[in-house]
Scaffold this motif. Structure first.
Motif, PDB file in Angstrom:
ATOM      1  N   SER A  72       0.874  -1.163  -0.033  1.00  5.98           N
ATOM      2  CA  SER A  72       0.096  -0.022  -0.109  1.00  5.98           C
ATOM      3  C   SER A  72       0.703   1.244  -0.048  1.00  5.98           C
ATOM      4  N   ARG A  73       2.009   1.063  -0.767  1.00  2.00           N
ATOM      5  CA  ARG A  73       2.668   2.096  -0.862  1.00  2.00           C
ATOM      6  C   ARG A  73       3.324   2.321  -2.211  1.00  2.00           C
ATOM      7  N   ARG A  92       5.183   9.863 -11.649  1.00  2.00           N
ATOM      8  CA  ARG A  92       4.638  10.157 -10.175  1.00  2.00           C
ATOM      9  C   ARG A  92       3.130  10.788 -10.327  1.00  2.00           C
ATOM     10  N   ASP A  93       2.745  11.631 -11.298  1.00  2.00           N
ATOM     11  CA  ASP A  93       1.387  12.264 -11.539  1.00  2.00           C
ATOM     12  C   ASP A  93       0.423  11.213 -11.766  1.00  2.00           C
ATOM     13  N   ALA A  96      -0.064   9.190  -8.432  1.00  2.00           N
ATOM     14  CA  ALA A  96      -0.717  10.094  -7.305  1.00  2.00           C
ATOM     15  C   ALA A  96      -1.986  10.263  -7.539  1.00  2.00           C
ATOM     16  N   GLU A  97      -2.529  10.456  -8.842  1.00  2.00           N
ATOM     17  CA  GLU A  97      -3.853  10.369  -9.061  1.00  2.00           C
ATOM     18  C   GLU A  97      -4.585   8.949  -8.971  1.00  2.00           C
ATOM     19  N   ALA A  98      -4.090   8.064  -9.431  1.00  2.00           N
ATOM     20  CA  ALA A  98      -4.776   6.715  -9.299  1.00  2.00           C
ATOM     21  C   ALA A  98      -4.869   6.242  -7.788  1.00  2.00           C
ATOM     22  N   LEU A  99      -3.727   6.252  -7.057  1.00  2.00           N
ATOM     23  CA  LEU A  99      -3.671   5.977  -5.689  1.00  2.00           C
ATOM     24  C   LEU A  99      -3.473   6.830  -4.940  1.00  2.00           C
ATOM     25  N   PRO A 100      -4.461   7.692  -4.515  1.00  2.00           N
ATOM     26  CA  PRO A 100      -4.187   9.260  -3.793  1.00  2.00           C
ATOM     27  C   PRO A 100      -4.003   8.603  -2.198  1.00  2.00           C
ATOM     28  N   ASN A 101      -4.196   7.489  -1.769  1.00  2.00           N
ATOM     29  CA  ASN A 101      -4.315   7.187  -0.280  1.00  2.00           C
ATOM     30  C   ASN A 101      -3.022   6.355  -0.100  1.00  2.00           C
ATOM     31  N   LEU A 104       3.724   7.799  -1.077  1.00  2.00           N
ATOM     32  CA  LEU A 104       4.486   7.999  -1.987  1.00  2.00           C
ATOM     33  C   LEU A 104       6.135   8.266  -1.604  1.00  2.00           C
TER      34      LEU A 104
END
Length: 123
Positions: A72-73, A92-93, A96-101, A104
């Motif tokens: 989960s990271r 990265r972008d 970050a959008e697909a896995l906001p929780n 990173l």
């Protein structure tokens, strides 16, 4: 959460990619066909496929080199070849959008890591 795959359309410069073997010059049309079949195969398994647009780096379609998703990271890697650094922001972008929780984390200098060189076994 539905399982997803991240892919990037091969660059028009794919034939200029980094390699350690001479297998002949790739045919750009065949590369495009094979990539389309790859995406379709992923979709047939039930994955939601996130498709990123190509960029100029010939190896940019090898997204597995730029990130690992573990426990989960998201671990953003740091490829050794300097030319690949330009690819990192798009990955990265997208992640970050697909896995906001997902936290990173990044491999920092002087370290290097390419995800395609990682083998994870079991837990």
């Amino acid at each position: 959460m539905k399982s997803r795959a991240l892919v990037k359309i091969p660059s028009s410069r794919f034939a200029c990619g980094l390699t350690t073997k001479s297998l002949g010059r790739p045919d750009p049309r065949q590369v495009a066909v094979q990539h389309r079949f790859y995406v379709e195969a992923l979709q047939r398994t039930g994955l939601e496929v996130l498709v990123l647009e190509p960029d100029e780096h010939p190896d940019s379609c090898f997204v597995e080199d730029l990130a690992l998703i573990l426990d989960s990271r998201v671990v953003l890697t740091r490829p050794r070849h300097p030319a690949r650094a330009a690819e990192q922001q798009a990955i990265r972008d997208a992640l970050a959008e697909a896995l906001p929780n997902f936290p990173l984390v990044e491999i920092e200098a002087p370290g290097y890591l390419e995800g395609g060189d990682v083998l994870r076994m079991g837990d």
